[in-house]
Design a protein around this motif. Structure first.
Motif, PDB file in Angstrom:
ATOM      1  N   GLY A  19       0.742  -0.949  -6.499  1.00  0.00           N
ATOM      2  CA  GLY A  19       1.743  -1.206  -5.466  1.00  0.00           C
ATOM      3  C   GLY A  19       1.427  -0.497  -4.162  1.00  0.00           C
ATOM      4  O   GLY A  19       2.331  -0.172  -3.390  1.00  0.00           O
ATOM      5  N   ARG A  20       0.147  -0.276  -3.911  1.00  0.00           N
ATOM      6  CA  ARG A  20      -0.264   0.434  -2.700  1.00  0.00           C
ATOM      7  C   ARG A  20      -1.117  -0.442  -1.794  1.00  0.00           C
ATOM      8  O   ARG A  20      -1.739  -1.394  -2.244  1.00  0.00           O
ATOM      9  CB  ARG A  20      -1.065   1.681  -3.068  1.00  0.00           C
ATOM     10  CG  ARG A  20      -0.248   2.749  -3.748  1.00  0.00           C
ATOM     11  CD  ARG A  20      -1.091   3.970  -4.013  1.00  0.00           C
ATOM     12  NE  ARG A  20      -0.287   5.050  -4.553  1.00  0.00           N
ATOM     13  CZ  ARG A  20      -0.660   6.319  -4.537  1.00  0.00           C
ATOM     14  NH1 ARG A  20      -1.831   6.668  -4.029  1.00  0.00           N
ATOM     15  NH2 ARG A  20       0.117   7.247  -5.042  1.00  0.00           N
ATOM     16  N   VAL A  21      -1.134  -0.057  -0.534  1.00  0.00           N
ATOM     17  CA  VAL A  21      -2.015  -0.643   0.473  1.00  0.00           C
ATOM     18  C   VAL A  21      -2.535   0.503   1.321  1.00  0.00           C
ATOM     19  O   VAL A  21      -2.024   1.618   1.247  1.00  0.00           O
ATOM     20  CB  VAL A  21      -1.291  -1.673   1.379  1.00  0.00           C
ATOM     21  CG1 VAL A  21      -0.885  -2.911   0.600  1.00  0.00           C
ATOM     22  CG2 VAL A  21      -0.095  -1.044   2.077  1.00  0.00           C
ATOM     23  N   THR A  22      -3.531   0.226   2.143  1.00  0.00           N
ATOM     24  CA  THR A  22      -3.990   1.257   3.066  1.00  0.00           C
ATOM     25  C   THR A  22      -3.246   1.111   4.388  1.00  0.00           C
ATOM     26  O   THR A  22      -2.729   0.051   4.718  1.00  0.00           O
ATOM     27  CB  THR A  22      -5.510   1.165   3.296  1.00  0.00           C
ATOM     28  OG1 THR A  22      -5.838  -0.121   3.811  1.00  0.00           O
ATOM     29  CG2 THR A  22      -6.271   1.437   2.009  1.00  0.00           C
ATOM     30  N   TRP A  23      -3.191   2.192   5.119  1.00  0.00           N
ATOM     31  CA  TRP A  23      -2.600   2.187   6.458  1.00  0.00           C
ATOM     32  C   TRP A  23      -3.569   2.904   7.403  1.00  0.00           C
ATOM     33  O   TRP A  23      -4.357   3.733   6.980  1.00  0.00           O
ATOM     34  CB  TRP A  23      -1.223   2.857   6.481  1.00  0.00           C
ATOM     35  CG  TRP A  23      -1.248   4.327   6.157  1.00  0.00           C
ATOM     36  CD1 TRP A  23      -1.151   4.899   4.913  1.00  0.00           C
ATOM     37  CD2 TRP A  23      -1.409   5.417   7.082  1.00  0.00           C
ATOM     38  NE1 TRP A  23      -1.241   6.261   5.003  1.00  0.00           N
ATOM     39  CE2 TRP A  23      -1.397   6.611   6.325  1.00  0.00           C
ATOM     40  CE3 TRP A  23      -1.571   5.499   8.451  1.00  0.00           C
ATOM     41  CZ2 TRP A  23      -1.530   7.869   6.903  1.00  0.00           C
ATOM     42  CZ3 TRP A  23      -1.704   6.751   9.037  1.00  0.00           C
ATOM     43  CH2 TRP A  23      -1.674   7.917   8.261  1.00  0.00           C
ATOM     44  N   GLY A  24      -3.515   2.541   8.673  1.00  0.00           N
ATOM     45  CA  GLY A  24      -4.277   3.224   9.706  1.00  0.00           C
ATOM     46  C   GLY A  24      -5.764   2.945   9.680  1.00  0.00           C
ATOM     47  O   GLY A  24      -6.265   2.163   8.869  1.00  0.00           O
ATOM     48  N   GLN A  25      -6.444   3.583  10.583  1.00  0.00           N
ATOM     49  CA  GLN A  25      -7.902   3.470  10.730  1.00  0.00           C
ATOM     50  C   GLN A  25      -8.460   4.841  11.055  1.00  0.00           C
ATOM     51  O   GLN A  25      -7.856   5.592  11.822  1.00  0.00           O
ATOM     52  CB  GLN A  25      -8.255   2.513  11.881  1.00  0.00           C
ATOM     53  CG  GLN A  25      -7.935   1.068  11.625  1.00  0.00           C
ATOM     54  CD  GLN A  25      -8.888   0.457  10.617  1.00  0.00           C
ATOM     55  OE1 GLN A  25     -10.085   0.524  10.757  1.00  0.00           O
ATOM     56  NE2 GLN A  25      -8.337  -0.125   9.571  1.00  0.00           N
ATOM     57  N   ALA A  57      -5.165   7.708   8.613  1.00  0.00           N
ATOM     58  CA  ALA A  57      -5.393   6.614   7.667  1.00  0.00           C
ATOM     59  C   ALA A  57      -5.119   7.142   6.262  1.00  0.00           C
ATOM     60  O   ALA A  57      -5.219   8.347   6.012  1.00  0.00           O
ATOM     61  CB  ALA A  57      -6.828   6.108   7.769  1.00  0.00           C
ATOM     62  N   GLY A  58      -4.770   6.237   5.375  1.00  0.00           N
ATOM     63  CA  GLY A  58      -4.510   6.650   3.997  1.00  0.00           C
ATOM     64  C   GLY A  58      -3.906   5.504   3.203  1.00  0.00           C
ATOM     65  O   GLY A  58      -4.100   4.332   3.538  1.00  0.00           O
ATOM     66  N   GLN A  59      -3.151   5.860   2.173  1.00  0.00           N
ATOM     67  CA  GLN A  59      -2.492   4.864   1.328  1.00  0.00           C
ATOM     68  C   GLN A  59      -0.980   4.941   1.520  1.00  0.00           C
ATOM     69  O   GLN A  59      -0.433   6.014   1.783  1.00  0.00           O
ATOM     70  CB  GLN A  59      -2.832   5.096  -0.144  1.00  0.00           C
ATOM     71  CG  GLN A  59      -4.284   4.869  -0.455  1.00  0.00           C
ATOM     72  CD  GLN A  59      -4.593   5.080  -1.925  1.00  0.00           C
ATOM     73  OE1 GLN A  59      -3.703   5.215  -2.764  1.00  0.00           O
ATOM     74  NE2 GLN A  59      -5.876   5.106  -2.253  1.00  0.00           N
ATOM     75  N   ALA A  60      -0.344   3.778   1.370  1.00  0.00           N
ATOM     76  CA  ALA A  60       1.102   3.682   1.521  1.00  0.00           C
ATOM     77  C   ALA A  60       1.670   2.832   0.399  1.00  0.00           C
ATOM     78  O   ALA A  60       0.967   2.020  -0.202  1.00  0.00           O
ATOM     79  CB  ALA A  60       1.459   3.061   2.876  1.00  0.00           C
ATOM     80  N   ASP A  61       2.955   3.018   0.139  1.00  0.00           N
ATOM     81  CA  ASP A  61       3.667   2.175  -0.812  1.00  0.00           C
ATOM     82  C   ASP A  61       3.832   0.801  -0.173  1.00  0.00           C
ATOM     83  O   ASP A  61       4.353   0.694   0.941  1.00  0.00           O
ATOM     84  CB  ASP A  61       5.030   2.800  -1.138  1.00  0.00           C
ATOM     85  CG  ASP A  61       5.807   2.008  -2.156  1.00  0.00           C
ATOM     86  OD1 ASP A  61       6.328   0.924  -1.795  1.00  0.00           O
ATOM     87  OD2 ASP A  61       5.894   2.460  -3.311  1.00  0.00           O
ATOM     88  N   LYS A 107       6.170   3.616   2.867  1.00  0.00           N
ATOM     89  CA  LYS A 107       6.076   5.077   2.926  1.00  0.00           C
ATOM     90  C   LYS A 107       4.622   5.509   2.746  1.00  0.00           C
ATOM     91  O   LYS A 107       3.944   5.095   1.810  1.00  0.00           O
ATOM     92  CB  LYS A 107       6.933   5.707   1.832  1.00  0.00           C
ATOM     93  CG  LYS A 107       6.882   7.217   1.844  1.00  0.00           C
ATOM     94  CD  LYS A 107       7.719   7.831   0.743  1.00  0.00           C
ATOM     95  CE  LYS A 107       7.559   9.347   0.794  1.00  0.00           C
ATOM     96  NZ  LYS A 107       8.187   9.980  -0.359  1.00  0.00           N
ATOM     97  N   ARG A 108       4.178   6.361   3.647  1.00  0.00           N
ATOM     98  CA  ARG A 108       2.808   6.866   3.589  1.00  0.00           C
ATOM     99  C   ARG A 108       2.710   7.904   2.473  1.00  0.00           C
ATOM    100  O   ARG A 108       3.456   8.886   2.451  1.00  0.00           O
ATOM    101  CB  ARG A 108       2.399   7.452   4.928  1.00  0.00           C
ATOM    102  CG  ARG A 108       2.317   6.364   5.980  1.00  0.00           C
ATOM    103  CD  ARG A 108       1.997   6.914   7.338  1.00  0.00           C
ATOM    104  NE  ARG A 108       1.910   5.803   8.281  1.00  0.00           N
ATOM    105  CZ  ARG A 108       1.687   5.946   9.561  1.00  0.00           C
ATOM    106  NH1 ARG A 108       1.512   7.154  10.082  1.00  0.00           N
ATOM    107  NH2 ARG A 108       1.616   4.903  10.344  1.00  0.00           N
TER     108      ARG A 108
END
Length: 165
Positions: A85-91, A117-121, A126-127
């Motif tokens: 249930g995660r995706v990445t965020w940012g660069q 950058a990282g993973q989010a719900d 939520k990061r």
């Protein structure tokens, strides 16, 4: 993907008639180094697009910039990320300091700042994680039969690096 660089000049036509009779200038092909840099950066842009795509569409999204074994690794990683249930965020912020080209292969070294950058719900946004500064990445790229450079492997080294200014 190329544009005129500062210092490039395009001759001005002498009249409107000359403008309509003159074919549009063909941009010069990018250098191997420019193509390598673009492919490396594009992997980071297309990864999140593939994450949000249907599983059957992910390979087609990644294939223009990634080749085996990285392509398979990314597809498995995306499936695992999505299963949680995660995706990445940012660069990350790239600090590429070396591109070593040898024939149809290249090695790129990057001292990126991945704090933004990282993973989010996926459901809440939520990061959950963020990267670190001074993340030492090494990418191997291959120039394939179609003339395109693609990232074949990416490795994060354990030692930190210092960005070159």
């Amino acid at each position: 993907m190329t544009a005129c660089q500062s210092g490039d000049s395009v001759p001005e036509p002498s009249s409107t008639a000359a403008l309509s009779a003159t074919p549009a200038p063909t941009p010069s092909p990018t250098s191997d180094k420019e193509a390598i840099l673009a492919a490396y950066r594009e992997v980071y842009r297309t990864g999140p697009l593939a994450e949000r795509a249907q599983p059957q569409d992910r390979r087609a999204i990644l294939k223009p910039v990634a080749t085996q074994p990285l392509l398979g690794t990314m597809l498995k990683g995306i499936a695992a990320l999505r299963a949680q249930g995660r995706v990445t965020w940012g660069q990350p912020v790239f600090h590429i300091f070396e591109v070593d080209i040898r024939g149809d292969g290249a090695l790129l070294r990057d001292c990126q700042d991945a704090r933004k950058a990282g993973q989010a719900d996926d459901r809440t946004g939520k990061r959950l994680t963020h990267g670190m500064p001074h993340t030492y990445m090494v990418a191997a790229l291959a120039k394939e039969a179609d003339g395109m450079w693609r990232v074949a492997k990416m490795t994060q080294l354990t030692e930190p690096c210092s960005p070159v200014s």
